[in-house]
Design an enzyme around this catalytic site. Structure first.
Site: not given
Length: 256
Positions: A70, A141
């Site tokens: 991701s 993230k």
């Protein structure tokens, strides 16, 4: 009187003489004792080093195994990064563009009931040393919006806007658009809006729009900032920063 017999009897009265067999047995016993002591020292040293590493990992720098794509291309599957846990403890709060590890309990994942405490402890210890995948509640993230920011997708050229200014994101995965999901959010104070660099392969704040919390991550749940790549050796070094958000001002600033 047989003097030879007399001397022999006197010598035997002091105990049997040590022959080759007795000496060999004694040597074997000494060897086993020495080996046992060496093992005890090795185990004690290993335990002490493990405790030191766990303390260092819990309070200063923690290895973190990247389990998914991701955050590609910035971070790849199997990378081991070093998370700076002091970055926000004595410095400023997380900034736009920072790559951080956070506990998503209550935001990205629902509260979970405890399972086997021993298994959880062992897994947590292995994860803290970068030897196992992180807990399912831990995420990595990029910070895109901080408290008070208005984050919008997208402008006429398909770019994100933060506080009215369009943002060019050079770290995005090649071929990805900034977001296939349109949104317009205002980040509450004390919270963060998180997105992965591989936008088409990232479960992030966008997925939680409309749910309780709206995808916002409390600043208090941030574990630390990803500052270094520790493995593989070919990628060893600091995680590159970004100037993508340099022109973004406070909410209500000038439009770009």
């Amino acid at each position: 009187m047989d003097t030879d017999t007399q001397h022999t009897e006197r010598d035997r009265s002091f105990g049997p003489a040590e022959g080759p067999e007795e000496g060999s047995r004694f040597s074997r016993i000494q060897g086993r004792m020495s080996t046992a002591m060496s093992w005890r020292r090795a185990v004690s040293l290993g335990a002490a080093l493990t405790v030191v590493l766990l303390l260092f990992s819990n309070f200063v720098v923690q290895p973190f195994l990247i389990p998914s794509g991701s955050m590609e291309p910035t971070l790849r599957v199997g990378d081991r990064v070093l998370v700076n846990k002091l970055a926000y403890r004595f410095g400023p709060a997380p900034q736009r563009g920072d790559v951080v590890v956070f506990d998503g309990t209550g935001s990205f994942v629902q509260e979970t009931s405890g399972g086997d405490p021993l298994a959880a402890l062992l897994r947590g210890a292995a994860s803290s040393l970068g030897l196992a995948e992180p807990a399912e509640t831990d995420f990595v993230k990029r910070v895109v919006g901080v408290g008070g920011d208005r984050v919008v997708c997208c402008d006429q050229r398909g770019r994100l806007q933060v506080n009215g200014r369009s943002v060019d994101e050079p770290y995005l995965y090649r071929g990805d658009e900034p977001s296939s999901v349109a949104f317009d959010v205002v980040v509450p104070q004390g919270s963060l809006w998180m997105m992965g660099d591989h936008r088409s392969n990232s479960r992030d704040s966008r997925e939680l729009l409309g749910r309780p919390g709206g995808g916002m991550v409390p600043v208090d749940m941030v574990i630390g900032r990803v500052d270094w790549l520790g493995w593989p050796l070919g990628r060893l070094g600091s995680v590159p920063g970004t100037g993508a958000f340099d022109g973004v001002g406070v909410p209500g600033g000038a439009h770009g």
